[in-house]
Design a protein around this motif. Structure first.
Motif, mmCIF file in Angstrom:
data_model
loop_
_atom_site.group_PDB
_atom_site.id
_atom_site.type_symbol
_atom_site.label_atom_id
_atom_site.label_comp_id
_atom_site.label_asym_id
_atom_site.label_seq_id
_atom_site.Cartn_x
_atom_site.Cartn_y
_atom_site.Cartn_z
ATOM 1 N N GLN A 242 14.082 -3.928 37.899
ATOM 2 C CA GLN A 242 14.344 -4.770 36.710
ATOM 3 C C GLN A 242 13.697 -6.149 36.816
ATOM 4 O O GLN A 242 13.634 -6.885 35.838
ATOM 5 C CB GLN A 242 15.861 -4.899 36.456
ATOM 6 C CG GLN A 242 16.638 -5.751 37.440
ATOM 7 C CD GLN A 242 17.079 -4.974 38.681
ATOM 8 O OE1 GLN A 242 16.344 -4.132 39.185
ATOM 9 N NE2 GLN A 242 18.254 -5.268 39.191
ATOM 10 N N VAL B 121 19.079 -3.176 32.100
ATOM 11 C CA VAL B 121 18.928 -1.937 31.339
ATOM 12 C C VAL B 121 20.255 -1.653 30.635
ATOM 13 O O VAL B 121 21.302 -2.109 31.141
ATOM 14 C CB VAL B 121 18.555 -0.750 32.259
ATOM 15 C CG1 VAL B 121 17.100 -0.802 32.637
ATOM 16 C CG2 VAL B 121 19.456 -0.640 33.491
ATOM 17 N N GLU C 95 20.516 -4.723 25.141
ATOM 18 C CA GLU C 95 21.939 -4.695 24.795
ATOM 19 C C GLU C 95 22.312 -3.312 24.254
ATOM 20 O O GLU C 95 21.868 -2.898 23.171
ATOM 21 C CB GLU C 95 22.332 -5.785 23.784
ATOM 22 C CG GLU C 95 22.259 -7.187 24.359
ATOM 23 C CD GLU C 95 23.243 -7.405 25.518
ATOM 24 O OE1 GLU C 95 24.343 -6.842 25.484
ATOM 25 O OE2 GLU C 95 22.883 -8.134 26.458
ATOM 26 N N SER C 96 23.188 -2.660 24.995
ATOM 27 C CA SER C 96 23.522 -1.277 24.631
ATOM 28 C C SER C 96 24.084 -1.131 23.223
ATOM 29 O O SER C 96 23.731 -0.185 22.516
ATOM 30 C CB SER C 96 24.476 -0.639 25.650
ATOM 31 O OG SER C 96 25.072 -1.552 26.473
ATOM 32 N N ARG D 16 31.118 -6.442 41.147
ATOM 33 C CA ARG D 16 29.979 -7.214 41.667
ATOM 34 C C ARG D 16 30.399 -8.256 42.702
ATOM 35 O O ARG D 16 29.573 -8.685 43.519
ATOM 36 C CB ARG D 16 29.214 -7.890 40.517
ATOM 37 C CG ARG D 16 28.536 -6.863 39.623
ATOM 38 C CD ARG D 16 27.492 -7.503 38.753
ATOM 39 N NE ARG D 16 26.315 -7.895 39.479
ATOM 40 C CZ ARG D 16 25.130 -7.282 39.390
ATOM 41 N NH1 ARG D 16 24.973 -6.239 38.624
ATOM 42 N NH2 ARG D 16 24.096 -7.737 40.070
ATOM 43 N N ARG E 259 24.291 -11.390 44.728
ATOM 44 C CA ARG E 259 23.821 -10.920 43.404
ATOM 45 C C ARG E 259 25.019 -10.642 42.498
ATOM 46 O O ARG E 259 25.057 -9.634 41.795
ATOM 47 C CB ARG E 259 23.019 -9.612 43.582
ATOM 48 C CG ARG E 259 21.642 -9.837 44.065
ATOM 49 C CD ARG E 259 20.577 -8.860 43.633
ATOM 50 N NE ARG E 259 20.958 -7.541 43.202
ATOM 51 C CZ ARG E 259 20.960 -7.163 41.915
ATOM 52 N NH1 ARG E 259 20.642 -7.999 40.964
ATOM 53 N NH2 ARG E 259 21.284 -5.934 41.602
HETATM 54 N N1 LIG Z 1 25.424 -6.483 27.974
HETATM 55 C C1 LIG Z 1 24.369 -5.659 28.516
HETATM 56 C C2 LIG Z 1 24.639 -5.451 29.992
HETATM 57 C C3 LIG Z 1 23.516 -4.714 30.672
HETATM 58 C C4 LIG Z 1 23.747 -4.594 32.160
HETATM 59 O O1 LIG Z 1 24.565 -5.308 32.745
HETATM 60 N N2 LIG Z 1 23.000 -3.676 32.773
HETATM 61 C C5 LIG Z 1 23.090 -3.500 34.205
HETATM 62 C C6 LIG Z 1 23.234 -2.024 34.519
HETATM 63 S S1 LIG Z 1 24.777 -1.411 33.907
HETATM 64 C C7 LIG Z 1 21.797 -4.003 34.820
HETATM 65 O O2 LIG Z 1 20.763 -3.821 34.258
HETATM 66 N N3 LIG Z 1 21.890 -4.639 35.989
HETATM 67 C C8 LIG Z 1 20.735 -5.200 36.614
HETATM 68 C C9 LIG Z 1 21.096 -5.957 37.864
HETATM 69 O O3 LIG Z 1 22.124 -5.639 38.454
HETATM 70 O O4 LIG Z 1 20.330 -6.841 38.225
HETATM 71 C C10 LIG Z 1 24.288 -4.332 27.760
HETATM 72 O O5 LIG Z 1 25.290 -3.957 27.142
HETATM 73 O O6 LIG Z 1 23.245 -3.678 27.757
#
Ligand SMILES: N[C@@H](CCC(=O)N[C@@H](CS)C(=O)NCC(=O)O)C(=O)O
Length: 200
Positions: free
Chosen positions: A38, A52, A65-66, A113, A122
């Motif tokens: 990413q 993602v 954004e999902s 997290r 992170r």
């Molecule tokens: N609000 C965003 C949240 C997206 C999100 O947090 N995606 C996580 C995977 S569930 C991600 O890409 N994480 C990257 C990282 O941990 O750096 C959505 O709904 O798409």
């Protein structure tokens, strides 16, 4: 059109469930966020927030954004509706989806997290480093998530699905959240039988 996805991550799963309900096939590419894909420049050009899912349209327009991605598909393929039909139903679904996301998913993500070793330094999504884990944030996130489950159980005592008698985006958000909790061995508590019935 292509969906930038990651099979193991909860937010892309929301979009995949949404597409499955609507029986829409979209080509997908895996962005391995466990390996830091990413943060690669070509992905950051598509989504500078380094998360993602991302939906890339044929003209190059990228939607992150999902929920925004799901809304795009709802407009293009209205049936079966997952965002509601009339003003009242749309508002109720929005209300429950926001609750599932803001009072369920977000606190749980804080718990995950700020606890798992994989996220050391992170603790904030989409950043490669610089955010150490804070155990108190994990603890508060878990408390809030458990409160969310209690409220969900009470709601599901009255209704088949979160927003009423119709399955909706709100159920998808809540379901993915409950599944995500497995990462920290947090299960549906014994007494929550309405929640257990809904979860299946
Ligand atoms: N609000 C965003 C949240 C997206 C999100 O947090 N995606 C996580 C995977 S569930 C991600 O890409 N994480 C990257 C990282 O941990 O750096 C959505 O709904 O798409």
């Amino acid at each position: 059109m292509i969906l930038h996805d990651f099979a193991l991550a909860p937010n892309p799963r929301r979009v995949r469930m949404f597409l499955a309900e609507k029986r829409i096939m979209v080509p997908r590419v895996q962005v391995d966020i466990r390996e830091g894909a990413q943060f690669a420049e070509d992905f950051r050009r598509r989504n500078p927030w380094s998360t993602v899912p991302v939906l890339e349209l044929d003209d190059g327009c990228c939607i992150a954004e999902s929920v925004a991605i799901c809304r795009y598909f709802e407009e293009r393929h209205p049936e079966p509706t997952l965002f509601g039909r009339d003003a009242r139903e749309k508002a109720r679904i929005e209300m429950w989806n926001r609750r599932a996301e803001l009072d369920g998913y977000v606190p749980l993500a804080d718990a995950v997290r700020n606890r798992l070793a994989r996220f050391a330094d992170r603790a904030v999504t989409g950043l490669p480093s610089g955010f150490p884990q804070i155990p108190a944030v994990a603890a508060r996130g878990l408390e809030r998530y458990r409160l969310f489950l209690e409220r969900l159980d009470r709601r599901l005592a009255e209704r088949r699905f979160l927003a009423g008698e119709r399955f909706s985006i709100a159920d998808i958000t809540a379901f993915v959240t409950v599944e995500f909790a497995n990462r920290i061995d947090e299960r549906i508590p014994e007494g929550h039988r309405h929640l257990a019935r809904w979860h299946g």
